[in-house]
Write a protein that holds these residues in place. Structure first.
Motif, PDB file in Angstrom:
ATOM      1  N   ARG A 159       0.830  -1.206   0.000  1.00  0.00           N
ATOM      2  CA  ARG A 159       0.000   0.000   0.000  1.00  0.00           C
ATOM      3  C   ARG A 159       0.864   1.255   0.000  1.00  0.00           C
ATOM      4  O   ARG A 159       0.580   2.217  -0.710  1.00  0.00           O
ATOM      5  N   ARG A 160       1.926   1.232   0.808  1.00  0.00           N
ATOM      6  CA  ARG A 160       2.818   2.392   0.875  1.00  0.00           C
ATOM      7  C   ARG A 160       3.548   2.590  -0.446  1.00  0.00           C
ATOM      8  O   ARG A 160       3.634   3.717  -0.945  1.00  0.00           O
TER       9      ARG A 160
ATOM     10  N   SER B  17       2.675   1.679  -3.395  1.00  0.00           N
ATOM     11  CA  SER B  17       1.747   2.046  -4.469  1.00  0.00           C
ATOM     12  C   SER B  17       0.979   3.326  -4.146  1.00  0.00           C
ATOM     13  O   SER B  17       0.095   3.726  -4.890  1.00  0.00           O
ATOM     14  N   ARG B  18       1.347   3.960  -3.029  1.00  0.00           N
ATOM     15  CA  ARG B  18       0.757   5.241  -2.625  1.00  0.00           C
ATOM     16  C   ARG B  18      -0.759   5.156  -2.478  1.00  0.00           C
ATOM     17  O   ARG B  18      -1.478   6.097  -2.730  1.00  0.00           O
TER      18      ARG B  18
ATOM     19  N   SER C  85      -2.813   3.581  -4.339  1.00  0.00           N
ATOM     20  CA  SER C  85      -3.481   3.412  -5.631  1.00  0.00           C
ATOM     21  C   SER C  85      -3.628   1.922  -5.948  1.00  0.00           C
ATOM     22  O   SER C  85      -2.632   1.196  -6.007  1.00  0.00           O
TER      23      SER C  85
ATOM     24  N   SER D 243      -1.769   1.067  -9.183  1.00  0.00           N
ATOM     25  CA  SER D 243      -0.327   1.012  -8.959  1.00  0.00           C
ATOM     26  C   SER D 243       0.057  -0.233  -8.163  1.00  0.00           C
ATOM     27  O   SER D 243       1.126  -0.812  -8.390  1.00  0.00           O
TER      28      SER D 243
ATOM     29  N   GLU E  88       9.611   4.737   0.874  1.00  0.00           N
ATOM     30  CA  GLU E  88       8.444   3.878   0.648  1.00  0.00           C
ATOM     31  C   GLU E  88       8.403   3.307  -0.771  1.00  0.00           C
ATOM     32  O   GLU E  88       7.448   3.506  -1.526  1.00  0.00           O
TER      33      GLU E  88
ATOM     34  N   GLY F 224       5.492   0.774  -7.763  1.00  0.00           N
ATOM     35  CA  GLY F 224       6.255   1.130  -6.574  1.00  0.00           C
ATOM     36  C   GLY F 224       7.495   0.286  -6.402  1.00  0.00           C
ATOM     37  O   GLY F 224       7.969   0.094  -5.280  1.00  0.00           O
TER      38      GLY F 224
ATOM     39  N   SER G  18      11.489   7.307  -6.083  1.00  0.00           N
ATOM     40  CA  SER G  18      10.242   7.350  -5.312  1.00  0.00           C
ATOM     41  C   SER G  18       9.267   8.376  -5.895  1.00  0.00           C
ATOM     42  O   SER G  18       8.057   8.194  -5.806  1.00  0.00           O
TER      43      SER G  18
ATOM     44  N   ASP H 166       5.380   7.928  -7.185  1.00  0.00           N
ATOM     45  CA  ASP H 166       4.264   8.872  -7.025  1.00  0.00           C
ATOM     46  C   ASP H 166       3.558   9.082  -8.365  1.00  0.00           C
ATOM     47  O   ASP H 166       2.322   9.138  -8.431  1.00  0.00           O
TER      48      ASP H 166
ATOM     49  N   ALA I 107       1.395   6.220  -9.281  1.00  0.00           N
ATOM     50  CA  ALA I 107       0.153   6.253  -8.502  1.00  0.00           C
ATOM     51  C   ALA I 107      -0.802   7.311  -9.047  1.00  0.00           C
ATOM     52  O   ALA I 107      -2.013   7.093  -9.097  1.00  0.00           O
ATOM     53  N   ARG I 108      -0.275   8.425  -9.475  1.00  0.00           N
ATOM     54  CA  ARG I 108      -1.106   9.521  -9.994  1.00  0.00           C
ATOM     55  C   ARG I 108      -1.758   9.168 -11.320  1.00  0.00           C
ATOM     56  O   ARG I 108      -2.931   9.429 -11.545  1.00  0.00           O
TER      57      ARG I 108
END
Length: 135
Positions: free
Chosen positions: A14-15, A17-18, A20, A23, A48, A68, A85, A89, A92-93
């Motif tokens: 989870r961390r 893949s932020r 997402s 992701s 992360e 990630g 990293s 992000d 994930a966006r």
């Protein structure tokens, strides 16, 4: 694998893949791909992101972030991990469309001109040198 290890693994996913879901799926695929290339897979808690090192191929330039997961042979400096990293992000966006967006941007504005590389930090990514000797 114990329940605690599974919980920690899920938390790391989870961390990385932020948060997402798209992701997260991409990250799991990237980790499987890294295992096929016999990578050593670790997790960098500060930034992360999964760091898959020791790969002898299967990635672009000095390393590539997919979801990630950062894939590389030996390029594991902290500033590189910080740079990668930011790419996590971006994954994930934009989700899976990030791969297409990145490639199109790279075609128009290669390397240090790529807006995604600029956002991630050109010095940290090794595209330019810093005038500050501490970096």
């Amino acid at each position: 694998m114990s329940r605690g290890a599974r919980k920690d693994s899920g938390s790391r996913l989870r961390r990385a893949s932020r948060g997402s879901n798209q992701s997260a799926v991409i990250t799991v695929i990237a980790l499987g791909y890294a295992k096929l290339w016999r990578a050593r897979i670790g997790f960098d808690d500060r930034y992360e992101i999964y760091v898959c090192s020791g790969m002898r191929g299967g990635f672009g330039r000095a390393g590539t972030t997919i979801g990630g997961a950062y894939l590389t042979d030996t390029n594991t400096a902290l500033r590189t991990i910080r740079h990668e990293s930011v790419h996590a992000d971006q994954w994930a966006r934009y989700g899976a469309s990030f791969a297409i967006r990145y490639l199109l941007e790279e075609r128009r504005h290669p390397k240090a001109g790529n807006k995604f590389e600029i956002e991630a930090g050109l010095v940290d990514g090794g595209y330019t040198k810093s005038s500050d000797p501490r970096v």
